[in-house]
Every structure is written in C-alpha cells, then in structure tokens.
Design a protein around this motif. Sequence first.
Motif, mmCIF file in Angstrom:
data_model
loop_
_atom_site.group_PDB
_atom_site.id
_atom_site.type_symbol
_atom_site.label_atom_id
_atom_site.label_comp_id
_atom_site.label_asym_id
_atom_site.label_seq_id
_atom_site.Cartn_x
_atom_site.Cartn_y
_atom_site.Cartn_z
ATOM 1 N N LYS A 1 -28.618 -57.952 -14.725
ATOM 2 C CA LYS A 1 -28.012 -57.575 -16.011
ATOM 3 C C LYS A 1 -26.607 -58.162 -16.063
ATOM 4 O O LYS A 1 -25.819 -57.986 -15.127
ATOM 5 C CB LYS A 1 -27.938 -56.058 -16.140
ATOM 6 N N ILE B 1 -22.756 -58.578 -17.160
ATOM 7 C CA ILE B 1 -21.603 -57.828 -17.651
ATOM 8 C C ILE B 1 -20.433 -58.803 -17.775
ATOM 9 O O ILE B 1 -20.375 -59.827 -17.097
ATOM 10 C CB ILE B 1 -21.216 -56.639 -16.748
ATOM 11 N N SER B 2 -19.483 -58.457 -18.645
ATOM 12 C CA SER B 2 -18.304 -59.290 -18.830
ATOM 13 C C SER B 2 -17.201 -58.856 -17.870
ATOM 14 O O SER B 2 -17.284 -57.807 -17.225
ATOM 15 C CB SER B 2 -17.804 -59.176 -20.274
ATOM 16 N N LYS C 1 -14.383 -57.677 -18.640
ATOM 17 C CA LYS C 1 -13.804 -56.411 -19.120
ATOM 18 C C LYS C 1 -14.578 -55.204 -18.616
ATOM 19 O O LYS C 1 -14.040 -54.100 -18.568
ATOM 20 C CB LYS C 1 -13.760 -56.392 -20.651
ATOM 21 N N GLU C 2 -15.847 -55.409 -18.262
ATOM 22 C CA GLU C 2 -16.672 -54.299 -17.791
ATOM 23 C C GLU C 2 -16.546 -54.058 -16.292
ATOM 24 O O GLU C 2 -17.088 -53.077 -15.779
ATOM 25 C CB GLU C 2 -18.135 -54.549 -18.163
ATOM 26 N N LEU C 3 -15.847 -54.937 -15.592
ATOM 27 C CA LEU C 3 -15.552 -54.691 -14.179
ATOM 28 C C LEU C 3 -14.478 -53.608 -14.075
ATOM 29 O O LEU C 3 -13.724 -53.382 -15.019
ATOM 30 C CB LEU C 3 -15.056 -55.972 -13.507
ATOM 31 N N GLY D 1 -11.051 -54.248 -15.351
ATOM 32 C CA GLY D 1 -11.099 -55.603 -15.873
ATOM 33 C C GLY D 1 -10.349 -55.770 -17.182
ATOM 34 O O GLY D 1 -9.743 -56.817 -17.430
ATOM 35 N N ALA D 2 -10.383 -54.760 -18.033
ATOM 36 C CA ALA D 2 -9.713 -54.865 -19.333
ATOM 37 C C ALA D 2 -8.217 -55.094 -19.170
ATOM 38 O O ALA D 2 -7.587 -55.748 -20.011
ATOM 39 C CB ALA D 2 -9.975 -53.603 -20.147
ATOM 40 N N ASN E 1 -17.659 -68.016 -22.277
ATOM 41 C CA ASN E 1 -17.535 -66.734 -21.592
ATOM 42 C C ASN E 1 -17.994 -66.915 -20.157
ATOM 43 O O ASN E 1 -18.681 -67.885 -19.818
ATOM 44 C CB ASN E 1 -18.366 -65.653 -22.290
ATOM 45 N N LEU F 1 -19.766 -64.525 -17.142
ATOM 46 C CA LEU F 1 -20.479 -63.263 -16.968
ATOM 47 C C LEU F 1 -20.817 -63.025 -15.501
ATOM 48 O O LEU F 1 -20.946 -63.970 -14.716
ATOM 49 C CB LEU F 1 -21.760 -63.265 -17.805
ATOM 50 N N ALA G 1 -24.380 -57.035 -12.870
ATOM 51 C CA ALA G 1 -23.882 -55.656 -12.910
ATOM 52 C C ALA G 1 -23.574 -55.099 -11.522
ATOM 53 O O ALA G 1 -22.855 -54.106 -11.394
ATOM 54 C CB ALA G 1 -24.893 -54.758 -13.632
ATOM 55 N N THR H 1 -12.163 -56.587 -8.340
ATOM 56 C CA THR H 1 -12.084 -57.217 -9.655
ATOM 57 C C THR H 1 -11.145 -58.416 -9.664
ATOM 58 O O THR H 1 -11.458 -59.467 -10.224
ATOM 59 C CB THR H 1 -11.640 -56.191 -10.714
#
Length: 207
Positions: free
Chosen positions: A91, A93-94, A96-98, A101-102, A172, A174, A177, A185
């Motif tokens: 799956k 994830i970007s 930001k999802e780590l 990460g944001a 991007n 990626l 997951a 990160t």
Amino acid sequence: MTKSYMNLDVTYQFAVEMLKNKEPQEIARNAAVEYYPETSEFSVKYLGGTFLVSFNDGTVEPVEEIKVSLTEKILILHYLNTANGAPLQGKFISFKELPDGAIYIEPFTRRTIKPMLKLFAERQEEFVELAKTIGAEIQDLGDTSVTIYPFPKVPITYVIWSGDDEFPASGNILFDASAPFYLPTEDYALVSGLVIYQLGSLLQNSK
C-alpha cells in the motif's frame, strides 16, 4: 536535515552503540541481509552496491571500489538498527503520512521531488532506463513511475506526470505503508534524494 544529522560523528557513534546492543542473527532476519558469524559482518545491499558492516565496531566498507560518505554509513546503520521484519504491505503512502512527515514536507519536496523533475521531467525514458540499472521495477502510476529498493525492505516509488501548455510537470515519491518499521522519517528524506542524485550522476556519465 533534522538535528540528529547535524553532528555526524556523534550520530554515527550512537548508531554503532545501538547495533552492539542487538542480536546479530535477529538483525539479519529483520533487515533481510546476510550475516557471517566467522567475521561478525553483515552484507548489506544499498543502492546497487554491497557493503560489509562490522557488528563489533560498526565500520561500514563497500565491497566494490566506490566512495561512501559518513552520512550514507549512518543511513546503513540506521536501516540495520530500525528494521523489525514487518512484511511489506503493498500500500502506497506519501511522505506526509510518515511519522512527523508533515513537519518536514517542504525540505523533502525541495531535496527530492524538485530535483527529480528538473532532471527527468523531459527525459522520462532515460529516467526509466537508468533506474533499471539499479534494479528498478516499472509501475503504472502517473505518466512514468518506477520502484527502486535502496535497501532490501525499503521500496521507494518515483512518479512523474508530464506537463502541458497549461500545467507544468509534477511528481511524487511514495513509500510502502511498512516504511516506519525500516527507517526513521528523516532518513526517507535523505535516501529518496540520494537515489535521485545517483540517477543524475548516471545521466551525466551517459552523455
């Protein structure tokens, strides 16, 4: 880069001490690397090269005649220390999802996605061919996409959308997951950029 990379010598020594406190066979299983008890060394695949890592003192040496920076040695030790054997989830994830990460998305974008687009938005066929030389798998995302494994359990997928008269090219990067179980990160920001740097070097050498 975040604070843990600001003093590389301290960061390296900390990673070495962490390694010593683990069980080498378990490290090898979790990270999908070889361990040689007779020499107390791990054999680690990293970005197409092979590196021998001493369990006793944490030295990291390339098998091939290639240069390896202290930052990359730390990255390899972090992989051995962090990997917990979690299965890949398949799956995307970007960044930001780590975890956290944001917070780092702006420097991540500046150091990874922007250089990728600058080098390869107009050279997508070359991007794929060069990526294949370091073991990339072709994906069907965007206009061009490949998955590259800088470490055995760390797939990173690079995606490019072509620009047109109205919109510039975009991209991007990626991750699987399972990514938080294999590197911190901040290391994903680092290694994602190192892959682009290596592809850029291959591009330059091909001219």
